[in-house]
Design a protein around this motif. Structure first.
Motif, mmCIF file in Angstrom:
data_model
loop_
_atom_site.group_PDB
_atom_site.id
_atom_site.type_symbol
_atom_site.label_atom_id
_atom_site.label_comp_id
_atom_site.label_asym_id
_atom_site.label_seq_id
_atom_site.Cartn_x
_atom_site.Cartn_y
_atom_site.Cartn_z
ATOM 1 N N PRO A 16 0.827 -1.214 0.000
ATOM 2 C CA PRO A 16 0.000 0.000 0.000
ATOM 3 C C PRO A 16 0.858 1.261 0.000
ATOM 4 N N GLY A 17 0.319 2.315 -0.595
ATOM 5 C CA GLY A 17 1.036 3.590 -0.630
ATOM 6 C C GLY A 17 0.566 4.439 -1.785
ATOM 7 N N ARG A 18 1.160 5.608 -1.931
ATOM 8 C CA ARG A 18 0.775 6.515 -3.003
ATOM 9 C C ARG A 18 1.341 6.023 -4.325
ATOM 10 N N LYS A 19 0.523 5.964 -5.352
ATOM 11 C CA LYS A 19 0.951 5.367 -6.613
ATOM 12 C C LYS A 19 0.854 6.335 -7.793
ATOM 13 N N THR A 20 0.849 7.630 -7.530
ATOM 14 C CA THR A 20 0.790 8.567 -8.653
ATOM 15 C C THR A 20 2.143 8.621 -9.346
ATOM 16 N N ASP A 21 2.158 9.085 -10.588
ATOM 17 C CA ASP A 21 3.409 9.181 -11.330
ATOM 18 C C ASP A 21 4.415 10.089 -10.623
ATOM 19 N N VAL A 22 3.911 11.145 -9.977
ATOM 20 C CA VAL A 22 4.809 12.112 -9.332
ATOM 21 C C VAL A 22 5.547 11.462 -8.174
ATOM 22 N N ASN A 23 4.869 10.612 -7.422
ATOM 23 C CA ASN A 23 5.456 10.054 -6.202
ATOM 24 C C ASN A 23 6.048 8.658 -6.389
ATOM 25 N N ASP A 24 5.926 8.099 -7.576
ATOM 26 C CA ASP A 24 6.362 6.718 -7.784
ATOM 27 C C ASP A 24 7.831 6.502 -7.419
ATOM 28 N N ALA A 25 8.717 7.332 -7.958
ATOM 29 C CA ALA A 25 10.144 7.136 -7.731
ATOM 30 C C ALA A 25 10.480 7.236 -6.245
ATOM 31 N N THR A 26 9.915 8.247 -5.576
ATOM 32 C CA THR A 26 10.176 8.420 -4.141
ATOM 33 C C THR A 26 9.661 7.224 -3.342
ATOM 34 N N TRP A 27 8.464 6.789 -3.699
ATOM 35 C CA TRP A 27 7.836 5.675 -2.967
ATOM 36 C C TRP A 27 8.622 4.380 -3.161
ATOM 37 N N ILE A 28 9.070 4.115 -4.372
ATOM 38 C CA ILE A 28 9.838 2.896 -4.622
ATOM 39 C C ILE A 28 11.171 2.960 -3.877
ATOM 40 N N GLY A 29 11.788 4.153 -3.847
ATOM 41 C CA GLY A 29 13.029 4.310 -3.098
ATOM 42 C C GLY A 29 12.844 4.028 -1.614
ATOM 43 N N GLN A 30 11.716 4.478 -1.057
ATOM 44 C CA GLN A 30 11.440 4.231 0.364
ATOM 45 C C GLN A 30 11.224 2.748 0.631
ATOM 46 N N LEU A 31 10.528 2.086 -0.292
ATOM 47 C CA LEU A 31 10.321 0.648 -0.137
ATOM 48 C C LEU A 31 11.651 -0.095 -0.153
ATOM 49 N N LEU A 32 12.542 0.321 -1.052
ATOM 50 C CA LEU A 32 13.854 -0.322 -1.137
ATOM 51 C C LEU A 32 14.665 -0.076 0.131
ATOM 52 N N GLU A 33 14.602 1.157 0.637
ATOM 53 C CA GLU A 33 15.350 1.503 1.845
ATOM 54 C C GLU A 33 14.874 0.705 3.049
#
Length: 225
Positions: A16-33
């Protein structure tokens, strides 16, 4: 520094999380971290290259089969019934007859006499199969189709040689695969190209079946599986 991973996008969708194009890169980075991403299996470079070659050979083989069907369609239109007598229209005898037809030969005795080996016992049948109503239009079509078939056959042969060289380090695994009923050398090469030789990368047989794309369907409609 972040670890570089190739991740299945379907796995990210399940988190779960924000899935807009604007936030995708940030969100994926947080998941990886946070260690919430699982890297997909990436075969070694030699297997990836082998896979690319075997996958390219397949459409060439399929296109050659389609061209042979087109050739048969043109011959049927010309009322040339070679396939009724000759087991392989593009065999030695069939090819000589086709070349002669395209060159303008229309004498059924001359055409039938081009039969070789066992086919000579069917010369009488061949006389009735040719030349039909083969004309210049059919000659032009057959010439182009046969030339394309020859090109495809040459390309496939060159790829076969290349694949033979690329599978040399895995020859033992390839030979072992051919001991499976129904698995010939070409199938074994494709299996090697798709799953590699290191089975430790797959925790269970189910993981291997999933990677190979042969998992049985589990579809549900109106409450019924």
């Amino acid at each position: 520094p972040f670890e570089l991973l190739l991740v299945n996008p379907g796995h990210i969708k399940n988190v779960p999380g924000r899935k807009t194009d604007v936030n995708d890169a940030t969100w994926i980075g947080q998941l990886l971290e946070c260690g919430l991403l699982r890297g997909s299996f990436v075969p070694p470079v030699e297997i990836r290259e082998l896979r690319e070659v075997t996958r390219y050979r397949r459409p060439l083989t399929e296109e050659r089969a389609r061209e042979i069907q087109r050739l048969q369609k043109v011959l049927e239109d010309a009322n040339v019934k070679l396939s009724s007598v000759v087991s392989e229209v593009l065999g030695v005898s069939g090819r000589m007859i086709l070349d002669a037809l395209c060159a303008g030969e229309r004498d059924p005795d001359v055409l039938a006499d081009m039969a070789k080996r066992k086919l000579r016992s069917k010369i009488g049948d061949l006389r009735q199969c040719v030349p039909g109503r083969f004309n210049e239009h059919h000659a032009a079509m057959v010439t182009e189709i046969v030339a394309h078939i020859d090109y495809l056959a040459g390309a496939i042969a060159r790829l076969d040689v290349r694949i033979e060289e690329m599978t040399a380090p895995f020859r033992a695994a390839r030979e072992l695969l051919t001991t499976i009923p129904g698995i010939q050398q070409r199938n074994a090469e494709i299996i090697l190209a798709e799953i590699g030789v290191d089975m430790t990368r797959f925790p269970t047989p189910g993981h291997l079946a999933s990677w190979a794309g042969v998992c049985p369907g589990n579809n549900e409609s109106a409450g019924k599986h």
